[in-house]
Every structure is written in structure tokens, then in C-alpha cells.
Design a protein around this motif. Structure first.
Motif, short mmCIF file in Angstrom:
data_model
loop_
_atom_site.label_atom_id
_atom_site.label_comp_id
_atom_site.label_asym_id
_atom_site.label_seq_id
_atom_site.Cartn_x
_atom_site.Cartn_y
_atom_site.Cartn_z
N PHE A 127 0.84 -1.20 0.00
CA PHE A 127 0.00 0.00 0.00
C PHE A 127 0.88 1.25 0.00
CE2 PHE A 127 -2.47 3.39 1.91
CZ PHE A 127 -3.72 3.25 1.32
N SER A 128 1.92 1.25 0.84
CA SER A 128 2.82 2.40 0.90
C SER A 128 3.54 2.61 -0.43
CB SER A 128 3.85 2.20 2.01
OG SER A 128 3.23 2.09 3.25
N LEU A 129 3.99 1.53 -1.04
CA LEU A 129 4.69 1.65 -2.33
C LEU A 129 3.78 2.19 -3.42
CD1 LEU A 129 6.87 -1.59 -2.42
CD2 LEU A 129 7.65 0.77 -2.21
N VAL A 130 2.56 1.68 -3.49
CA VAL A 130 1.63 2.14 -4.52
C VAL A 130 1.25 3.59 -4.26
CG1 VAL A 130 -0.69 1.83 -5.47
CG2 VAL A 130 0.76 -0.15 -5.09
N PHE A 131 0.97 3.94 -3.01
CA PHE A 131 0.57 5.31 -2.68
C PHE A 131 1.67 6.30 -3.02
CE2 PHE A 131 -0.12 8.98 0.02
CZ PHE A 131 -1.49 9.18 -0.11
N LEU A 132 2.88 6.01 -2.56
CA LEU A 132 3.98 6.92 -2.82
C LEU A 132 4.39 6.92 -4.29
CD1 LEU A 132 6.04 6.33 0.41
CD2 LEU A 132 4.56 8.26 -0.13
N PHE B 191 -4.65 -0.02 -6.17
CA PHE B 191 -4.73 -0.38 -4.76
C PHE B 191 -5.47 -1.70 -4.55
CE2 PHE B 191 -3.85 4.14 -4.42
CZ PHE B 191 -2.85 4.13 -3.48
N VAL B 192 -6.05 -2.24 -5.60
CA VAL B 192 -6.68 -3.56 -5.52
C VAL B 192 -5.61 -4.63 -5.32
CG1 VAL B 192 -8.00 -5.25 -6.85
CG2 VAL B 192 -8.70 -2.87 -6.83
N VAL B 193 -4.45 -4.41 -5.90
CA VAL B 193 -3.38 -5.40 -5.85
C VAL B 193 -2.87 -5.66 -4.42
CG1 VAL B 193 -1.06 -5.95 -6.69
CG2 VAL B 193 -2.74 -4.95 -8.23
N TRP C 86 -10.36 0.80 -1.93
CA TRP C 86 -10.00 -0.06 -3.05
C TRP C 86 -9.11 -1.21 -2.61
CZ3 TRP C 86 -12.64 -0.36 -7.20
CH2 TRP C 86 -13.36 0.74 -7.65
N CYS C 87 -8.32 -0.99 -1.59
CA CYS C 87 -7.49 -2.06 -1.05
C CYS C 87 -8.36 -3.17 -0.46
CB CYS C 87 -6.53 -1.49 -0.01
SG CYS C 87 -5.35 -2.67 0.62
N VAL C 88 -9.36 -2.79 0.32
CA VAL C 88 -10.26 -3.79 0.91
C VAL C 88 -11.12 -4.43 -0.17
CG1 VAL C 88 -12.16 -4.10 2.55
CG2 VAL C 88 -10.22 -2.67 3.15
N PHE C 89 -11.46 -3.67 -1.20
CA PHE C 89 -12.19 -4.25 -2.33
C PHE C 89 -11.37 -5.33 -3.02
CE2 PHE C 89 -13.71 -4.18 -6.76
CZ PHE C 89 -15.03 -4.54 -6.53
N GLY C 90 -10.07 -5.12 -3.12
CA GLY C 90 -9.20 -6.14 -3.68
C GLY C 90 -9.20 -7.40 -2.84
N ALA C 91 -9.26 -7.24 -1.51
CA ALA C 91 -9.35 -8.40 -0.64
C ALA C 91 -10.67 -9.14 -0.85
CB ALA C 91 -9.21 -7.97 0.82
N MET C 92 -11.74 -8.38 -1.06
CA MET C 92 -13.04 -9.02 -1.33
C MET C 92 -13.04 -9.76 -2.67
SD MET C 92 -16.10 -6.70 0.04
CE MET C 92 -15.60 -5.05 0.38
#
Length: 129
Positions: free
Chosen positions: A17-22, A45-47, A102-108
Motif C-alpha cells: 500500500f505504501s509503495l503504490v501510494f507513494l 490499490f486492488v493489488v 480499493w485495497c479492501v475491495f481487492g481483498a473481497m
């Protein structure tokens, strides 16, 4: 063993998450325009969510959520102090919150894919018998 995989899911989501955000804020992924115009880059952020969900043993939604929430203050601090923010703090917070979504959506999506795969395997076993 499950405690190890629990922390592995949180840590992997935190790092990714930090890598994608930055990476998005510095223009590494997509355009260098720092204005947030509802860009499709949020789909990246799905990844982290999908990978963290796969690496977690149980609590496949909680681990990506916690990893993203732990990374959120760090990313906002780095964005505010080391990268020149072009938007207000509230706009950056809204962007980061949607990134958590979107991160949690990727988990779903990963949970859906694993459930679908398990159902297909059960159907295949029944047809063989």
C-alpha cells in the motif's frame, strides 16, 4: 502458524500500500499531475489488498484493512513533509481513504475468486464420482 500468516498479511499490505501510494504521488505510476481527478490509478490499490488477503490464513478482510490503515498515516506524513502537496490536507485524506476502500475491495475480490475456485473444485469432484 496462523499468527505468523496474520502478521504476514498485515505487513505485506502495509508495504505494498505504501509503495503504490507513494509511487502514485511521485508520478511513478501514471501521470505526474498531482491533482486527483478520479483517475483510474486508484485501481492499483486492488493489488495490495488481493495479495494480503491471499497471504492471510484467516481474517482475510481484516488483515488488508489493518495493513492499509497502518500505512495511511505514514503515507500522509511522507506526502505532507517530503513531497510537495498540491492539494489541501482534506483532499489528500479523501484520496487516501478511497485508496483504503480499493485495497479492501481487492481483498473481497480475492475472497470471491477463492470461493468460486473452491465451488468449482467441489463440482468437479462430484462429477468424477
Amino acid at each position: 502458524m496462523t499468527s505468523y500468516r496474520y502478521w504476514l498479511g498485515i505487513l505485506s499490505c502495509f508495504l505494498l500500500f505504501s509503495l503504490v501510494f507513494l509511487g502514485q504521488q511521485t508520478g511513478l505510476f501514471g501521470s505526474t499531475d498531482h491533482e486527483h481527478h478520479g483517475e483510474t490509478g486508484l485501481l492499483l490499490f486492488v493489488v495490495p489488498g488481493a495479495i494480503a488477503s491471499y497471504l492471510s490464513s484467516r481474517k482475510r478482510l481484516l488483515c488488508p484493512l489493518l495493513g492499509a490503515l497502518y500505512a495511511l498515516p505514514l503515507c500522509l506524513l511522507i506526502r505532507h513533509f517530503w513531497l510537495t502537496p498540491s492539494s489541501s490536507f482534506w483532499q489528500e485524506l479523501a484520496y487516501a481513504t478511497s485508496a483504503v476502500f480499493w485495497c479492501v475491495f481487492g481483498a473481497m475480490l480475492m475472497l470471491f475468486a477463492l470461493g468460486l475456485l473452491q465451488t468449482l473444485q467441489q463440482l468437479h469432484r462430484r462429477q468424477r464420482q
